[in-house]
Motif scaffolding. Structure first.
Motif, PDB file in Angstrom:
ATOM      1  N   CYS A  79       1.160  -0.966  -0.419  1.00 31.22           N
ATOM      2  CA  CYS A  79      -0.381   0.333  -0.125  1.00 31.22           C
ATOM      3  C   CYS A  79       0.824   1.502   0.142  1.00 31.22           C
ATOM      4  CB  CYS A  79      -0.638   0.662   1.389  1.00 31.22           C
ATOM      5  SG  CYS A  79      -2.227  -1.442   1.613  1.00 31.22           S
ATOM      6  N   SER A  80       0.330   1.970  -0.527  1.00 30.40           N
ATOM      7  CA  SER A  80       0.955   3.412  -0.371  1.00 30.40           C
ATOM      8  C   SER A  80       0.407   4.456  -1.112  1.00 30.40           C
ATOM      9  CB  SER A  80       2.789   3.130  -1.534  1.00 30.40           C
ATOM     10  OG  SER A  80       3.089   4.655  -1.655  1.00 30.40           O
ATOM     11  N   SER A  81       1.164   6.012  -0.949  1.00 28.72           N
ATOM     12  CA  SER A  81       0.292   7.067  -1.792  1.00 28.72           C
ATOM     13  C   SER A  81       1.300   7.414  -3.027  1.00 28.72           C
ATOM     14  CB  SER A  81       0.689   8.519  -0.962  1.00 28.72           C
ATOM     15  OG  SER A  81      -0.270   7.787   0.622  1.00 28.72           O
ATOM     16  N   LEU A  82       0.237   7.916  -3.957  1.00 29.53           N
ATOM     17  CA  LEU A  82       1.066   8.143  -5.685  1.00 29.53           C
ATOM     18  C   LEU A  82      -0.143   9.432  -5.975  1.00 29.53           C
ATOM     19  CD1 LEU A  82      -0.053   4.296  -7.845  1.00 29.53           C
ATOM     20  CD2 LEU A  82       2.392   4.606  -6.071  1.00 29.53           C
ATOM     21  N   ASP A  83       1.837  10.064  -6.415  1.00 32.50           N
ATOM     22  CA  ASP A  83       1.203  11.279  -7.277  1.00 32.50           C
ATOM     23  C   ASP A  83       0.240  11.076  -8.351  1.00 32.50           C
ATOM     24  OD1 ASP A  83       1.424  13.373  -7.833  1.00 32.50           O
ATOM     25  OD2 ASP A  83       3.042  14.056  -7.726  1.00 32.50           O
ATOM     26  N   GLU A  84      -0.313  11.153  -9.112  1.00 35.57           N
ATOM     27  CA  GLU A  84      -0.964  11.013 -10.505  1.00 35.57           C
ATOM     28  C   GLU A  84      -1.299  12.285 -10.952  1.00 35.57           C
ATOM     29  OE1 GLU A  84      -3.771   7.848  -9.453  1.00 35.57           O
ATOM     30  OE2 GLU A  84      -3.186   6.277  -9.183  1.00 35.57           O
ATOM     31  N   VAL A 136      -2.963  10.285  -3.349  1.00 35.12           N
ATOM     32  CA  VAL A 136      -4.429   9.024  -3.459  1.00 35.12           C
ATOM     33  C   VAL A 136      -3.616   7.657  -3.515  1.00 35.12           C
ATOM     34  CG1 VAL A 136      -5.936  10.561  -5.248  1.00 35.12           C
ATOM     35  CG2 VAL A 136      -3.688   8.269  -5.663  1.00 35.12           C
ATOM     36  N   MET A 137      -4.794   7.383  -2.307  1.00 32.70           N
ATOM     37  CA  MET A 137      -3.682   6.340  -1.533  1.00 32.70           C
ATOM     38  C   MET A 137      -4.362   4.706  -2.284  1.00 32.70           C
ATOM     39  SD  MET A 137      -2.405   4.893   0.753  1.00 32.70           S
ATOM     40  CE  MET A 137      -1.698   3.074   1.715  1.00 32.70           C
ATOM     41  N   ARG A 138      -3.680   4.011  -2.403  1.00 33.48           N
ATOM     42  CA  ARG A 138      -3.335   2.858  -3.631  1.00 33.48           C
ATOM     43  C   ARG A 138      -2.991   1.321  -2.745  1.00 33.48           C
ATOM     44  NH1 ARG A 138      -7.220   4.893  -6.532  1.00 33.48           N
ATOM     45  NH2 ARG A 138      -6.551   6.461  -8.235  1.00 33.48           N
ATOM     46  N   LYS A 139      -4.376   1.166  -2.948  1.00 35.09           N
ATOM     47  CA  LYS A 139      -4.096  -0.973  -2.287  1.00 35.09           C
ATOM     48  C   LYS A 139      -3.818  -1.859  -3.700  1.00 35.09           C
ATOM     49  CE  LYS A 139      -8.678  -0.977  -1.032  1.00 35.09           C
ATOM     50  NZ  LYS A 139      -9.633   0.516  -2.100  1.00 35.09           N
ATOM     51  N   PRO A 140      -3.673  -3.204  -2.604  1.00 37.99           N
ATOM     52  CA  PRO A 140      -4.222  -4.264  -3.645  1.00 37.99           C
ATOM     53  C   PRO A 140      -4.820  -4.752  -4.553  1.00 37.99           C
ATOM     54  CG  PRO A 140      -2.899  -4.623  -1.646  1.00 37.99           C
ATOM     55  CD  PRO A 140      -3.654  -3.359  -1.470  1.00 37.99           C
ATOM     56  N   GLY A 141      -4.955  -4.165  -5.723  1.00 35.74           N
ATOM     57  CA  GLY A 141      -5.715  -4.566  -6.501  1.00 35.74           C
ATOM     58  C   GLY A 141      -6.352  -3.213  -7.619  1.00 35.74           C
ATOM     59  N   ASP A 142      -6.801  -2.263  -6.865  1.00 32.95           N
ATOM     60  CA  ASP A 142      -6.405  -0.757  -7.612  1.00 32.95           C
ATOM     61  C   ASP A 142      -5.670  -0.448  -9.173  1.00 32.95           C
ATOM     62  OD1 ASP A 142      -7.668  -0.249  -5.566  1.00 32.95           O
ATOM     63  OD2 ASP A 142      -6.315   1.446  -4.587  1.00 32.95           O
ATOM     64  N   SER A 143      -6.127  -0.599 -10.030  1.00 33.41           N
ATOM     65  CA  SER A 143      -5.314  -0.498 -11.708  1.00 33.41           C
ATOM     66  C   SER A 143      -4.203   1.548 -10.802  1.00 33.41           C
ATOM     67  CB  SER A 143      -6.443   0.647 -11.972  1.00 33.41           C
ATOM     68  OG  SER A 143      -6.901  -0.918 -12.332  1.00 33.41           O
ATOM     69  N   VAL A 144      -3.097   1.365 -11.489  1.00 36.56           N
ATOM     70  CA  VAL A 144      -2.239   1.951 -11.061  1.00 36.56           C
ATOM     71  C   VAL A 144      -1.442   2.821 -12.815  1.00 36.56           C
ATOM     72  CG1 VAL A 144      -1.447   1.904  -8.652  1.00 36.56           C
ATOM     73  CG2 VAL A 144       0.041   0.763 -10.463  1.00 36.56           C
ATOM     74  N   ILE A 145      -1.184   4.355 -13.074  1.00 39.45           N
ATOM     75  CA  ILE A 145      -0.931   4.909 -14.057  1.00 39.45           C
ATOM     76  C   ILE A 145       0.169   4.871 -14.227  1.00 39.45           C
ATOM     77  CG2 ILE A 145      -1.498   6.303 -15.812  1.00 39.45           C
ATOM     78  CD1 ILE A 145      -3.761   6.799 -13.819  1.00 39.45           C
ATOM     79  N   GLY A 146       0.871   4.445 -15.554  1.00 40.71           N
ATOM     80  CA  GLY A 146       2.430   4.571 -15.239  1.00 40.71           C
ATOM     81  C   GLY A 146       3.330   5.898 -15.651  1.00 40.71           C
ATOM     82  N   GLY A 147       3.818   6.124 -14.980  1.00 42.74           N
ATOM     83  CA  GLY A 147       4.348   7.957 -14.817  1.00 42.74           C
ATOM     84  C   GLY A 147       4.131   8.347 -13.466  1.00 42.74           C
ATOM     85  N   SER A 148       3.434   7.481 -13.315  1.00 43.14           N
ATOM     86  CA  SER A 148       2.941   8.345 -11.425  1.00 43.14           C
ATOM     87  C   SER A 148       3.851   8.488 -10.520  1.00 43.14           C
ATOM     88  CB  SER A 148       1.373   7.447 -11.183  1.00 43.14           C
ATOM     89  OG  SER A 148       0.246   7.745 -11.949  1.00 43.14           O
ATOM     90  N   LEU A 149       4.426   8.496 -10.017  1.00 41.62           N
ATOM     91  CA  LEU A 149       5.518   8.603  -9.018  1.00 41.62           C
ATOM     92  C   LEU A 149       4.205   8.074  -7.362  1.00 41.62           C
ATOM     93  CD1 LEU A 149       8.153   9.748  -8.402  1.00 41.62           C
ATOM     94  CD2 LEU A 149       7.078  11.953  -7.188  1.00 41.62           C
ATOM     95  N   ASN A 150       5.706   7.242  -7.224  1.00 37.60           N
ATOM     96  CA  ASN A 150       5.786   6.769  -5.758  1.00 37.60           C
ATOM     97  C   ASN A 150       6.007   6.994  -4.243  1.00 37.60           C
ATOM     98  OD1 ASN A 150       5.089   4.846  -3.819  1.00 37.60           O
ATOM     99  ND2 ASN A 150       6.367   2.474  -4.507  1.00 37.60           N
ATOM    100  N   VAL A 151       5.120   7.797  -3.585  1.00 37.14           N
ATOM    101  CA  VAL A 151       5.733   8.441  -2.576  1.00 37.14           C
ATOM    102  C   VAL A 151       5.948   7.403  -1.413  1.00 37.14           C
ATOM    103  CG1 VAL A 151       4.859   9.994  -1.148  1.00 37.14           C
ATOM    104  CG2 VAL A 151       4.049  10.120  -2.929  1.00 37.14           C
ATOM    105  N   GLU A 152       5.530   6.554  -0.805  1.00 36.43           N
ATOM    106  CA  GLU A 152       5.868   6.162   0.283  1.00 36.43           C
ATOM    107  C   GLU A 152       6.040   5.017   0.936  1.00 36.43           C
ATOM    108  OE1 GLU A 152       2.341   8.314   2.485  1.00 36.43           O
ATOM    109  OE2 GLU A 152       2.310   6.488   2.354  1.00 36.43           O
TER     110      GLU A 152
END
Length: 799
Positions: free
Chosen positions: A358-363, A373-389
């Motif tokens: 789980c982590s916050s992503l700068d999208e 925004v908070m993202r957890k297992p099962g969530d879709s994420v976007i290439g180019g977003s920055l992993n914050v935590e």
């Protein structure tokens, strides 16, 4: 008064003690990174950098980046031959050559520092940096010096470098620009010399000139005009031939005919000693037209490059998980179904689904969301977003051309491919005008051939010169150039010629929220104490807990800390806890800070954080992305002028609604993706509205390209600036209101210029056709008409 870091110019936090002797004096530095970089510069004998550096450039410098082990490992990917094959060239002597784009360059001192530092590396043969393009050309011995070490040096000095990879289309554009500049240069030199001889011929016509001297001046003018005609004017001739083959007439046809006839007539007059020569008109006309077309070409090329640079958002390397083992591979090799690990501080190399972590992503790249925004297992994420935590294990779903970033590129191309209605109408009008000029010239030539054959050539030439679209061609661009220069002085940079004309017709203004109407940075706007501690002490405790965090919330507490906390532990998506002077504190969500009976946050709009110790809650902190101070005044001025205003944002509905209410904006939309924004603009345009869009993020690129007028904020991303039609050079939204006023005045000036130039042609054409205006007087009238048009346009240069 707060001290500024001697290296980077940023404020020095209270309680820090980083000092280094530079130029014989102790200098205060803000952090260990600046201290390390400054010490590297001093030890390398490059201390003079700080004397050459401009003080105004200090705040713009990138902060030095101290790379961790993972980032250094990623740089090693650039040493792989398969990856270098795309951008590194090998010469016959075995030396490698590369061109790098360098971010963070702000003045000539940066160039001096980087060149001196690079040249001290063992094996470096040549290092040259360009201040204008921010490109570094390097040549080195690969056996002594790996490319990763070169890139690491840029990071150590506080800059960022990555390979410059122009595609085939961009390389072609560069060759086209070089050729155009050479043609302009030849025309300019020819014009200056021929005008000097023409002045002597004009003076001699009044005072009497020896025929031998006249013949000599004409012959020299002919020699100087010849390369202008047969080299600089080649684009006109090629375009004319193409137009004749396709039966689509443009201004190139009468321009080419006038140049050819005037040149042939000049040759005839030179060798027979009769008639007039028009070599100065040929060279001047060629230079002005070539210069205008070059500026148009540059704007067109820059528009096309924005899509190419979108792909640079994705990182070069990716950490691939194979049976639990990490392997660093080039991101372009990723396939759907691969499992990758993305560590904190790294960008996602592809679209995917989180499988672990789980982590916050700068999208903000895609959604424009102001906070991670908070993202957890099962969530879709976007290439180019920055992993914050924290680390994430992601299953790749889309990569390369199938990624979301590539989808934005295609949206950009679609928006750019549609030609504005104004341009289509202008093409039709120009085609009819050219056809009318050719028909009239042909009829005049045919008529005079039967009336008086010996005068047919000169009268036809007079008609072509009189109707030559010089003043008509200058009517619009001169006014736009003058107005553009005025706005540039005020702080608004116009990058495309249609902006002022379209801006004068604007009836709908659409704003992005984050970074446009707001500052884009969280600020602590209110502290409500709940316990025995006062507000200052509560702020100090919160700042100590947030020390060292890269989260945007932590930045809101910068400058409040007077010390450090111990045993700090970050709970992802909840808050942070630590120990200060033996007391345990928690800061974050109410149910995290006070697990038992958490209080409800106040009703005021914003993001509320609760500070508590082990016994009781201590204080509420309200964080908010503050409005720009001039935003309300601008919206009020636009609405008073009868313009409709809308707000489009990818941010949460509560935040967008609050901003819209504060600024009295009735039309707004939250959670808008790039596709939603583009659809909104298209609907407005289908209803007949002329739309001006103001934005700052990468997610705004397609809609910036689609709107009739687009303006990028001064702190916008490079891609947004390249896609926009105009850019604010300073953070003052009121410049937009000034631009609207000036655009209406520009439109009026253009109308006056067009009326004069067309009126002159309609008046002079019948006189020239009847043989009452000789070619010399026709040339003088054309020049006078052009000067009047230019003089009228210069009224726009008054601030």
């Amino acid at each position: 008064m707060a001290l500024s870091c001697f290296h980077c110019g940023q404020p020095v936090p209270q309680g820090t003690d980083f000092v280094l002797s530079i130029l014989g004096e102790p200098r205060q530095l803000c952090c260990p990174g600046c201290q390390t970089v400054a010490q590297t510069i001093v030890q390398a004998g490059l201390e003079d950098y700080y004397q050459h550096r401009s003080q105004q450039a200090l705040p713009e410098l990138l902060r030095p980046q101290l790379l961790d082990a993972d980032q250094r490992q990623e740089l090693l990917l650039f040493d792989e031959p398969s990856l270098q094959a795309e951008f590194v060239h090998l010469d016959q002597d075995g030396r490698k050559h590369v061109t790098l784009i360098v971010e963070g360059i702000s003045c000539a001192a940066c160039i001096w520092l980087l060149e001196q530092s690079l040249q001290q590396l063992p094996g470096m043969q040549m290092a040259s940096l360009n201040l204008t393009t921010h490109r570094a050309s390097l040549s080195w011995d690969a056996e002594q010096l790996p490319l990763s070490r070169i890139l690491n040096l840029f990071y150590q000095l506080g800059y960022k470098a990555y390979p410059y990879q122009p595609d085939e289309a961009e390389a072609l554009q560069q060759r086209e620009q070089r050729t155009a500049l050479i043609r302009i240069g030849v025309a300019f030199i020819g014009m200056m010399q021929v005008m000097m001889y023409a002045g002597s011929l004009w003076a001699g016509a009044d005072t009497g000139i020896d025929p031998a001297h006249q013949d000599y001046l004409r012959l020299v003018s002919l020699i100087l005009t010849t390369p202008v005609v047969f080299y600089s004017c080649i684009p006109f001739f090629k375009a004319s031939w193409r137009d004749l083959q396709t039966r689509h007439l443009t201004m190139d046809v009468p321009v080419s005919i006038a140049i050819i006839i005037a040149y042939l007539g000049g040759i005839y007059a030179t060798y027979t000693g009769t008639g007039e020569v028009y070599f100065e008109s040929i060279t001047m006309f060629a230079f002005l037209l070539l210069l205008g077309r070059y500026l148009e070409m540059r704007a067109r090329h820059r528009m096309g490059q924005a899509g190419n640079r979108l792909q640079s958002l994705l990182p070069t390397g990716a950490t691939l998980l194979i049976k639990g083992e990490e392997k660093l591979v080039p991101a372009r090799q990723l396939q759907s179904g691969d499992l990758i690990r993305v560590k904190p501080g790294h960008a996602l190399p592809a679209d995917g689904i989180i499988r672990r972590g789980c982590s916050s992503l700068d999208e903000s790249v895609i959604t424009g969301e102001s906070l991670p925004v908070m993202r957890k297992p099962g969530d879709s994420v976007i290439g180019g977003s920055l992993n914050v935590e924290s680390p994430l294990d992601i299953e790749v779903s889309q990569s390369g051309q199938a990624s979301r970033v590539s989808a934005i590129t295609r949206l950009l191309e679609r928006a750019q491919s549609e030609k504005p209605k104004v341009a289509v109408l202008a093409d039709k009008v120009a085609s009819h005008f050219v056809l009318a000029v050719l028909i009239v010239s042909a009829l005049v030539s045919f008529s005079w051939y039967w009336i008086r054959p010996e005068d047919a050539f000169w009268i036809t030439l007079s008609v072509l010169v009189v109707t030559c679209p010089c003043a008509l061609s200058l009517a619009t661009p001169t006014a736009l150039t003058a107005a553009t220069g005025t706005l540039r002085q005020l702080g608004l940079l116009i990058t495309r010629g249609h902006v002022l004309e379209a801006l004068s017709k604007t009836d709908y203004v659409v704003f992005d929220k984050t970074g446009t109407l707001t500052s884009g940075q969280l600020q602590l706007v209110e502290t409500q104490t709940l316990g025995p501690l006062d507000a200052n002490l509560c702020q100090d405790i919160a700042a100590r807990l947030e020390q060292g965090s890269e989260h945007p919330i932590a930045q809101a507490f910068d400058g409040f800390s007077q010390g450090q906390a111990e045993h700090i532990h970050n709970h992802i998506g909840q808050g942070v806890e630590g120990i200060i002077a033996g007391q345990h504190y928690r800061l974050g969500r109410p149910d995290f800070a006070c697990p038992v009976n958490p209080p409800a946050p106040p009703a005021a709009q914003g993001q509320w954080l609760l500070l508590a110790d082990e016994q009781q809650p201590l204080a509420w902190f309200r964080l908010q992305d503050s409005l720009r101070p001039e935003a309300a005044q601008l919206i009020s001025q636009l609405q008073q002028q009868g313009l409709q205003v809308a707000l489009l944002s990818g941010d949460a509905e509560a935040n967008v609604a609050y901003v819209a209410k504060q600024l009295h904006i009735q039309h707004w939309q939250a959670g808008a993706l790039p596709e939603d924004k583009l659809t909104f603009i298209e609907k407005l345009q289908q209803l007949g509205h002329t739309v001006t869009m103001i934005g700052d993020g990468i997610n705004d690129i397609p809609v910036l390209a689609k709107a009739q007028v687009s303006v990028a904020m001064n702190q916008a991303t490079d891609l947004a600036k390249n896609s926009a039609d105009a850019m604010l050079l300073r953070p003052d939204l009121l410049l937009l209101a000034k631009a609207l006023t000036l655009s209406k005045k520009t439109r009026r000036i253009i109308a006056e210029n067009l009326a004069w130039s067309l009126g002159y042609n309609l008046l002079a054409l019948p006189l020239a056709a009847m043989g009452w205006i000789p070619p010399s007087l026709a040339a003088l009238g054309m020049a006078t008409s052009s000067l009047l048009v230019v003089g009228n346009a210069m009224r726009l240069a008054r601030l």
